[in-house]
Scaffold this active site. Sequence first.
Site, PDB file in Angstrom:
ATOM      1  N   SER A 125     -18.971   4.451 -16.991  1.00 49.93           N
ATOM      2  CA  SER A 125     -19.206   4.221 -15.560  1.00 49.93           C
ATOM      3  C   SER A 125     -20.650   3.898 -15.174  1.00 49.93           C
ATOM      4  O   SER A 125     -20.900   3.553 -14.013  1.00 49.93           O
ATOM      5  CB  SER A 125     -18.711   5.420 -14.748  1.00 49.93           C
ATOM      6  OG  SER A 125     -17.311   5.446 -14.744  1.00 49.93           O
TER       7      SER A 125
ATOM      8  N   SER B 176     -17.225   3.540 -12.618  1.00 51.39           N
ATOM      9  CA  SER B 176     -17.040   4.040 -11.266  1.00 51.39           C
ATOM     10  C   SER B 176     -18.331   4.075 -10.450  1.00 51.39           C
ATOM     11  O   SER B 176     -18.267   4.261  -9.238  1.00 51.39           O
ATOM     12  CB  SER B 176     -16.434   5.444 -11.299  1.00 51.39           C
ATOM     13  OG  SER B 176     -17.327   6.351 -11.914  1.00 51.39           O
TER      14      SER B 176
ATOM     15  N   LYS C  70     -25.172   7.820  -6.501  1.00 46.35           N
ATOM     16  CA  LYS C  70     -23.698   7.842  -6.446  1.00 46.35           C
ATOM     17  C   LYS C  70     -23.259   9.071  -5.652  1.00 46.35           C
ATOM     18  O   LYS C  70     -23.837  10.165  -5.842  1.00 46.35           O
ATOM     19  CB  LYS C  70     -23.199   7.917  -7.893  1.00 46.35           C
ATOM     20  CG  LYS C  70     -21.713   7.841  -8.110  1.00 46.35           C
ATOM     21  CD  LYS C  70     -21.422   7.812  -9.614  1.00 46.35           C
ATOM     22  CE  LYS C  70     -19.955   7.582  -9.908  1.00 46.35           C
ATOM     23  NZ  LYS C  70     -19.680   7.443 -11.359  1.00 46.35           N
TER      24      LYS C  70
END
Lengths: 75, 465
Positions: free
Chosen positions: B181, B157, B81
Amino acid sequence: MTMSDDDFDSEAFIRTMAPSLGLSLDEERVAGVSVFLSIAKGMADILDAAPVPENSLELASVFDAGQTAQQAKAE
Amino acid sequence: MTKPNEFAPAWQVAEAIRSGDVPAEDVTRAALDRIAALDPKVNAFTDVTAERALTEARQVDADRAAGKTLGPLAGVPMAAKNLFDITGISTRAGSKINRELPPAEEDGELLKRLSAAGAILLGGLNMGEYAYDFTGENDHDGACRNPHDTARMAGGSSSGSGAAVAAGLVSLALGSDTNGSIRVPSSFCGTFGLKPTYGRLTRYGTFPFCDSLDHLGPFARSVRDLALAYDVMQGPDPRDHACANRPAEPALPSLNEGISDLRIAVLGGYFSTDGMPEAAAALAPVAKALDADKTIDADGIDAGRAAAFIITNCESSRLHLPNLRARADDFDQDTRDRFLAGAMLPASWYVRALQVRHWYREMFAKLFETVDILLAPATPFPAPLIGQRTIEIRGKEMLTRPNIGLFTQPISAIGLPVCAVPVFSGEMPLGVQVIGAPWREDLCLRVAGHLEKEGVAVAQAPSGF
């Protein structure tokens, strides 16, 4: 006793608070922020209603007086 | 062993490379080719570190040729990420603003630990702006798409982490989880995901969202891969003040010990799946496979969720206040107004949230005196369409975005370890949370491993990939 949603004027609250935070918000943005402040108010009401023991203030975060970040890095 | 295919588990890829069946450079080139060909369909990658990856892969091959012992993740393609620092790249954290930061001078600590185990970094992954997101939509980088149906959300996310692993672009990915997330994109994309106990894995070298609630963890298509990655990332790090001073407690050795000694129950009440047919259909086979016929109605769940909501809103907004003052228009429209609202919350709301969080943790501690593992759906519904603003929950039309984390937020509120497992009971996957007591990631992974072995939780390859 908790204030009802009807008593909470989120837009007035935002207009009052924004200058103290150095924020300049136009009316369109005040309306946008108001939606989320109202959601947060709903969450705050749930927190107020939680049956936490009275006259206690045990918080989740505990400050450690003996450990600075600089000391931690040096270890 | 023959050459592993693109959906082979990481442990198998590493074994093939260690045994000399395939060079790490070939595996890396194949992964880079897949990213070039297929990533445009899902938009999972924001940065591809091809040159670095090939250099690292050649080093693995050279080490093997020199007779050196290769790590447990030797040559395994991974990505992170884009809130993880990656040497030479600005840590954008899904934002436009952070692209102005200087390039990171070193990798985040967890990336370093995975690299030391032999994994090959292929790049940075799409995410919701500043991690304040459950959808995977992003104004600046475009929406990340679900490999099982590219019209649908990947979930956020850590959207790119879920999509890249599900699409077979990498074997492992790193993500973060503050309110769900890791577990939400795992649920929507049909992967395994581990959110360890708060404080288990160091966050050093990542861009923060909410200090009191931020966790990091891995995504994979097999439980053994999750355990492998988790084990090599454990260990204290004084540079993250929240990282516990605990030695590594490896989960891999007990992974196949089964579930016969475990007390497993389903969470009811707040977590009831009444009126949520897809969530019910995912949970039922998991509970059955685990003989979890007891349902527990825990109190105070909504208060725990509210505490997480207020703490997140307040802490994250303070972090971004200088930019909210100076350049609010540069934020994603879906995060900006939430941050602005959070900046204004009365201090008494925040203090009350900290107080309730403490009380709520004590309640769960009592609960874990009678059970070892709790089960709950990861999301109330499978992946919605990208841009879908409302959705039906329990017969009512509700806003989509704030309700995606309905079942994840109350669990991370007190930092409990969770393994999200993928269940394909309909056209789209939906995850189930396998929740343990603090520091019992080993039990979560054991249960997940049992479900995988029984064929109840399997990360299925999407068609077209």
